[in-house]
Design a protein around this motif. Sequence first.
Motif, PDB file in Angstrom:
ATOM      1  N   HIS A  34      33.562  48.026  38.197  1.00 33.69           N
ATOM      2  CA  HIS A  34      32.843  49.305  38.115  1.00 33.69           C
ATOM      3  C   HIS A  34      33.585  50.239  36.956  1.00 33.69           C
ATOM      4  CE1 HIS A  34      36.173  51.282  40.483  1.00 33.69           C
ATOM      5  NE2 HIS A  34      36.382  50.262  40.841  1.00 33.69           N
ATOM      6  N   ARG A  69      31.645  50.072  33.742  1.00 25.26           N
ATOM      7  CA  ARG A  69      30.609  50.855  33.877  1.00 25.26           C
ATOM      8  C   ARG A  69      30.865  52.211  34.131  1.00 25.26           C
ATOM      9  NH1 ARG A  69      29.417  46.743  37.352  1.00 25.26           N
ATOM     10  NH2 ARG A  69      29.376  48.041  39.001  1.00 25.26           N
ATOM     11  N   ALA A  77      24.591  49.176  38.159  1.00 31.96           N
ATOM     12  CA  ALA A  77      23.892  48.064  37.658  1.00 31.96           C
ATOM     13  C   ALA A  77      22.411  47.887  38.225  1.00 31.96           C
ATOM     14  CB  ALA A  77      24.928  46.642  37.611  1.00 31.96           C
TER      15      ALA A  77
END
Length: 391
Positions: A306, A309, A314
């Motif tokens: 994570h 991102r 996602a």
Amino acid sequence: MSYSPRLVSRSNLWRTFIRHSSVSTVTELPRKLKRSERKPWVTSVNELKRKARLEREEKQSAREQILRPPENGLLVKELIPVAHQVYAATAELLSCASNVAKTLALYSCSVCGEVHVGHTPHKIRTCDGVGSLKNKEHRWMKGGVEQILPQVESFHLYDRLGRAVSHDEQLIVDRIPAVVELCVQGDVNIPEYPTRRRTFPAYSVAGRIIDFERRFPKEEDTPGKDINTSGFWEKRKYPVDVTEPADAKYVNLGEVAIRGMESWEVMRSGIRKLVSEYAVHTCGYCPEIQVGPKGHRVRNCQAFKHQMRDGQHAWQEATVDDLAPPVYVWHVRDLNSREPMANDLRRYYAMLPAVVELFAQAGGRVSGGDCASLMREDVAVPELEEMKLAV
């Protein structure tokens, strides 16, 4: 007359065996994903790339595109009764499950969270949580309806075609069960969670949504009217609560179980129909759900990688198991036996969704479908002494 033997290849023998053998109807359980694995894609990656390429070409052409419901903000008329059926079935399912759970025992592992339905917890060593014992035995404690019917929440959207929920709005926007949010977007009206109903469709021009009702709003369409604002610190009752008692018309526990089994099937089949039209997104690595045409922008993902991102999810297409996740438990065949299920015989046991196992032990009948094939009625469970003599 001369006879010449014909050589039969191994592939021909295998085709002959498949042709004359009986077709197996056993449904396999979904494989437990590793921490680094992503959920299976509902639509293939190549198909998603093809759709993205077509959308990019349409944006460049700058022409008007007529959208179909529910993409244009209107309701799908064929699914309006389905949404009401799913909402009613969900309320009745929670009511029946809470009533049956008062009679039958529910156990939950305090380490890994595995659930067992029955008066004698099993001895199968499958505990793999953090802090588990070396022999992988479970540490049982009393459980409840929350363990067999987990509530997956989603942000409530006043306008489906509006912008996504931002990170700063995560404590302002209400969160309700994802199934209830799906029913609300399908035409179920709940006063505590209002939503916008359009009378004129929206259009797409060069990839942008053009909404004429925003330019010329109706006088009675006031988003803040009759809305009781409350902060996240105040406890709000869900539109479907697990503490609601069962109806008084079901006197027999078996009738409650039969009705609950029917509600489970109606809810699952209805969600499958709604998801085919109304977009629902889930994170590929965590159980986060967002009902709507796009996922939210709240950066609260703590799953695999994570950090790469920045905490964002996602997003991918969701399935029925994402909205109503089934908790699989070991199926108890002999309800009169007080002997716990042995670890050495685990390959002979079957597994069912916990709510189905709860209703089955209370007198409900498992009808045809995936649950009936999961019961493995054609497999005989031997005794421990018999298993040692088997080859």
